[in-house]
Design an enzyme around this catalytic site. Structure first.
Site, PDB file in Angstrom:
ATOM      1  N   GLY A   4       0.821  -1.207   0.000  1.00 18.37           N
ATOM      2  CA  GLY A   4       0.000   0.000   0.000  1.00 18.37           C
ATOM      3  C   GLY A   4       0.857   1.259   0.000  1.00 18.37           C
ATOM      4  O   GLY A   4       2.085   1.204  -0.034  1.00 18.37           O
ATOM      5  N   ASP A  30      -1.607 -13.737   5.599  1.00 22.02           N
ATOM      6  CA  ASP A  30      -3.032 -13.446   5.713  1.00 22.02           C
ATOM      7  C   ASP A  30      -3.300 -12.977   7.135  1.00 22.02           C
ATOM      8  O   ASP A  30      -3.279 -13.770   8.082  1.00 22.02           O
ATOM      9  CB  ASP A  30      -3.846 -14.708   5.394  1.00 22.02           C
ATOM     10  CG  ASP A  30      -5.348 -14.491   5.545  1.00 22.02           C
ATOM     11  OD1 ASP A  30      -5.755 -13.375   5.930  1.00 22.02           O
ATOM     12  OD2 ASP A  30      -6.106 -15.450   5.297  1.00 22.02           O
ATOM     13  N   ALA A  42      -5.250  -2.475   5.619  1.00 18.41           N
ATOM     14  CA  ALA A  42      -6.619  -2.060   5.961  1.00 18.41           C
ATOM     15  C   ALA A  42      -7.522  -2.198   4.755  1.00 18.41           C
ATOM     16  O   ALA A  42      -7.050  -2.257   3.612  1.00 18.41           O
ATOM     17  CB  ALA A  42      -6.636  -0.605   6.440  1.00 18.41           C
ATOM     18  N   THR A  61      -9.775  -0.005   2.767  1.00 23.40           N
ATOM     19  CA  THR A  61      -9.885   1.458   2.686  1.00 23.40           C
ATOM     20  C   THR A  61     -10.868   1.946   1.623  1.00 23.40           C
ATOM     21  O   THR A  61     -10.971   3.150   1.396  1.00 23.40           O
ATOM     22  CB  THR A  61      -8.500   2.083   2.401  1.00 23.40           C
ATOM     23  OG1 THR A  61      -7.976   1.524   1.192  1.00 23.40           O
ATOM     24  CG2 THR A  61      -7.532   1.829   3.551  1.00 23.40           C
ATOM     25  N   TYR A  66     -16.707   2.085   7.391  1.00 24.37           N
ATOM     26  CA  TYR A  66     -15.249   2.209   7.446  1.00 24.37           C
ATOM     27  C   TYR A  66     -14.813   2.814   8.784  1.00 24.37           C
ATOM     28  O   TYR A  66     -13.935   2.271   9.477  1.00 24.37           O
ATOM     29  CB  TYR A  66     -14.764   3.074   6.284  1.00 24.37           C
ATOM     30  CG  TYR A  66     -13.297   3.434   6.351  1.00 24.37           C
ATOM     31  CD1 TYR A  66     -12.316   2.456   6.182  1.00 24.37           C
ATOM     32  CD2 TYR A  66     -12.887   4.748   6.579  1.00 24.37           C
ATOM     33  CE1 TYR A  66     -10.968   2.783   6.243  1.00 24.37           C
ATOM     34  CE2 TYR A  66     -11.549   5.083   6.635  1.00 24.37           C
ATOM     35  CZ  TYR A  66     -10.588   4.100   6.471  1.00 24.37           C
ATOM     36  OH  TYR A  66      -9.258   4.413   6.537  1.00 24.37           O
TER      37      TYR A  66
END
Length: 285
Positions: free
Chosen positions: A10, A37, A61, A63, A126
């Site tokens: 990310g 995982d 995360a 997102t 979220y």
């Protein structure tokens, strides 16, 4: 130290990887979903024990804020349950954890910058799942540092800055929301701050981090185009109700950063200086 990075592909994970060469005294284990995982308790425990992990920086995360509204089960699994598993595993080794959270834990009705101890009130899936993640990390790992951030962008992945540059080159007109106020965060600045915290020794608690200054999405877009040299795209200000989305956005998500600046003894760059650094890197790559 042996430091486990999750979500290494990310924006923030990539920026941390760039900094790792400056910290050769540590051994970094960079993982994303292919390597670990984080919803698998046994896999986490095996990794932490095998690599003798001293600390975890959790950059992983869910997102996709709007998709989360219709995908709550997966969102909760990644944002709330996985951090609990990581925190439990590292606490068995008496280790530390850095958990990245978000301005979405607030509802955005403030008119002054949010401090860490203000009541949370998320109004999206979220935001609720990220808040649950915070609570789980605090519960299971006493040596945890939770860092809430906002409006994250970088040279990596998909983000607002890249999208506005692309659209600015493709379109003659753009409408951008002007009544949502916050502060952009250059992921590289956040990565530097995390590594400073690791080097100084984790001071447990909840912290806020973004760049300095306050701006709307509309003004941010105008600055992106000016710095990127885009001159032929007219940008119009939109009200939030003119651009409906499945998930509610905070109208005001400015974070008070006093605590992290005082704890780490750092200065935080002004948003426009960091934006210029990022766009220059994009242009040169």
């Amino acid at each position: 130290m042996n430091i486990l990075i999750t979500g290494c592909n990310g924006q923030l994970g990539n920026e941390i990887q760039l900094l790792e060469k400056l910290y050769t005294q540590h051994h970094f284990i960079n993982t994303d979903v292919a390597e670990l995982d984080i919803t698998d308790k046994e896999a986490i425990n095996r990794m932490v024990e095998k690599e003798l992990i001293d600390g975890i920086i959790n950059c992983a995360a869910y997102t996709a804020v709007d998709k989360a509204e219709s995908n709550e089960v997966l969102c909760r699994k990644l944002n709330a349950e996985a951090p609990a598993l990581l925190a439990e595993a590292i606490s068995k080794r008496d280790g530390w954890m850095v958990q990245i959270s978000t301005d979405y834990v607030f509802d955005g009705t403030n008119h002054t910058p949010y401090k860490e101890d203000e009541p949370t009130c998320p109004n999206s899936v979220y935001g609720r799942t990220k808040l649950e993640g915070e609570e789980n990390v605090r519960k299971f790992c006493k040596k945890s540092m939770i860092i809430r951030t906002a409006w994250l962008y970088s040279t990596f992945g998909n983000n607002f800055v890249k999208t506005m540059i692309r659209l600015g080159k493709e379109k003659e007109q753009l409408g951008v929301i002007f009544d949502q106020i916050g502060t952009p965060t250059y992921a590289r600045d956040l990565a530097r701050t995390i590594m400073t915290a690791v080097e100084q020794g984790i001071t447990p608690g909840t912290y806020h981090f973004s760049n300095e200054g306050v701006i709307s999405w509309y003004d941010f877009t105008k600055a992106i185009h000016r710095i990127a040299g885009i001159k032929n795209c007219h940008i119009s200000p939109l009200h939030t109700e003119e651009y409906p989305t499945p998930a509610a956005r905070p109208h005001y998500s400015v974070l008070d950063k006093t605590k992290i600046k005082q704890t780490l003894g750092i200065e935080i760059p002004y948003w426009e200086e960091s934006l210029a650094e990022c766009i220059a890197l994009m242009a040169s790559s």
